[in-house]
Design a protein around this motif. Sequence first.
Motif, short mmCIF file in Angstrom:
data_model
loop_
_atom_site.label_atom_id
_atom_site.label_comp_id
_atom_site.label_asym_id
_atom_site.label_seq_id
_atom_site.Cartn_x
_atom_site.Cartn_y
_atom_site.Cartn_z
N LEU A 201 46.37 31.27 38.81
CA LEU A 201 46.46 32.22 39.93
C LEU A 201 45.39 31.93 40.97
O LEU A 201 45.62 32.09 42.17
CB LEU A 201 46.32 33.65 39.41
N THR A 202 44.22 31.49 40.53
CA THR A 202 43.16 31.15 41.48
C THR A 202 43.58 29.97 42.35
O THR A 202 43.39 29.99 43.57
CB THR A 202 41.86 30.82 40.72
N MET A 203 44.15 28.93 41.74
CA MET A 203 44.60 27.77 42.52
C MET A 203 45.72 28.17 43.47
O MET A 203 45.80 27.65 44.59
CB MET A 203 45.05 26.65 41.58
N ALA A 204 46.59 29.09 43.04
CA ALA A 204 47.67 29.55 43.92
C ALA A 204 47.12 30.27 45.14
O ALA A 204 47.66 30.13 46.24
CB ALA A 204 48.63 30.45 43.13
N CYS A 205 46.05 31.03 44.95
CA CYS A 205 45.40 31.71 46.08
C CYS A 205 44.70 30.69 46.99
O CYS A 205 44.80 30.77 48.21
CB CYS A 205 44.38 32.73 45.58
N ALA A 206 43.99 29.76 46.38
CA ALA A 206 43.27 28.75 47.17
C ALA A 206 44.22 27.91 48.00
O ALA A 206 43.88 27.48 49.11
CB ALA A 206 42.44 27.86 46.25
N ASP A 207 45.43 27.70 47.50
CA ASP A 207 46.45 26.93 48.23
C ASP A 207 47.30 27.82 49.13
O ASP A 207 48.27 27.35 49.73
CB ASP A 207 47.36 26.20 47.24
N ARG A 208 46.97 29.11 49.18
CA ARG A 208 47.69 30.09 49.99
C ARG A 208 49.16 30.21 49.60
O ARG A 208 50.02 30.50 50.43
CB ARG A 208 47.56 29.74 51.49
N TYR A 209 49.43 30.00 48.33
CA TYR A 209 50.80 30.15 47.84
C TYR A 209 51.12 31.62 47.59
O TYR A 209 52.26 32.05 47.77
CB TYR A 209 50.98 29.33 46.56
N ILE A 210 50.13 32.38 47.13
CA ILE A 210 50.29 33.82 46.93
C ILE A 210 49.10 34.53 47.55
O ILE A 210 48.05 33.92 47.79
CB ILE A 210 50.40 34.20 45.42
N SER A 211 49.25 35.83 47.80
CA SER A 211 48.18 36.62 48.39
C SER A 211 47.20 37.09 47.33
O SER A 211 47.46 37.01 46.12
CB SER A 211 48.77 37.84 49.10
N ILE A 212 46.06 37.58 47.78
CA ILE A 212 45.06 38.15 46.88
C ILE A 212 45.66 39.31 46.09
O ILE A 212 45.50 39.42 44.87
CB ILE A 212 43.83 38.62 47.67
N GLU A 213 46.36 40.19 46.81
CA GLU A 213 46.95 41.37 46.16
C GLU A 213 47.94 40.96 45.08
O GLU A 213 47.98 41.56 43.99
CB GLU A 213 47.64 42.26 47.20
N LYS A 214 48.76 39.94 45.36
CA LYS A 214 49.75 39.48 44.39
C LYS A 214 49.07 38.87 43.18
O LYS A 214 49.49 39.11 42.03
CB LYS A 214 50.67 38.45 45.05
N ALA A 215 48.02 38.10 43.40
CA ALA A 215 47.31 37.47 42.28
C ALA A 215 46.71 38.52 41.35
O ALA A 215 46.81 38.41 40.12
CB ALA A 215 46.21 36.55 42.81
N VAL A 216 46.10 39.55 41.91
CA VAL A 216 45.51 40.61 41.09
C VAL A 216 46.60 41.38 40.35
O VAL A 216 46.46 41.72 39.18
CB VAL A 216 44.66 41.56 41.96
N GLN A 217 47.71 41.62 41.04
CA GLN A 217 48.82 42.33 40.41
C GLN A 217 49.36 41.53 39.22
O GLN A 217 49.65 42.09 38.15
CB GLN A 217 49.93 42.58 41.42
N LEU A 218 49.49 40.20 39.37
CA LEU A 218 49.97 39.36 38.28
C LEU A 218 48.96 39.28 37.15
O LEU A 218 49.33 39.27 35.98
CB LEU A 218 50.28 37.96 38.81
#
Length: 270
Positions: A201-218
């Motif tokens: 999830l961290t790499m997905a955020c760093a690559d702007r694939y998902i938002s911060i809110e989505k990462a925390v929700q997941l």
Amino acid sequence: MLRSCLSNLVRIHRSPVQTSIRNYAAPPKRFYRNTGVISSNGRFEITLDSRKLKTPRGLPFYVESEPLAVAIAMEWDAQKDVIDRSSMHLTALSSTVIDNPNSLQKHDMVNYLVNYINTDTVLFHSSEEPELKKLQSQEWTPIVDWCNKRYEINLASTDSLVVPTFEPGMAMNLSRYFSSYNTAALHGFVFAVDTIKSIILTMACADRYISIEKAVQLARLEEEFQQGHWGKVEWAHDIQRLDSQARLSAAVLYIYFNTSNAFVKEKISL
């Protein structure tokens, strides 16, 4: 993405928190009126009135990114009557990089991140609750598939408690990816992973694939599922979610600011 990160940092400062009485040391009172940023030899320092900011070990506090320096000055400017250091994540990250209290080298952090993926939250599905397992598969599998394709690795989910092993080639791919970042950015990755317990999830955020809110929700998927069944404490769970968003936002901003060539083009008054 950057605007979302900044709004999450501001929101946690404004959230009302009910606390029980504890014997904690009183936070220091705000002793300055204005914050600022000064530059010298490619480094940016934070000023509190006429005083230069120091690290906990008393070393000169500086960063090499002007946008980061402005964001840190804003953290100090956002403090009210007292200084709440626990909410100043960019300041804490920068101080950790300078003081290096654990004597970490770049390869230490790369190895930590590569080895963490074996125990990543989104790879372990429930083996006892079919509804939860279905939800985890629905929400987590697309992220894992994206990660496999993006980084040329082969991760697979499991409902076992046994930690899976992966091919050496996959570890090399991940090691090469993380080694491309500088030491400061790697501190941001470690802080993010420790916050949401997921390197994927961290790499997905760093690559702007998902938002911060989505990462925390997941990352909180199982907890949110259980709250749907058993209810939640009226304010506590919301504070935990906002705190995770603030921490992850700070980590992602720290990664961006330490890898981006962006500069502040106009003087900003704080």
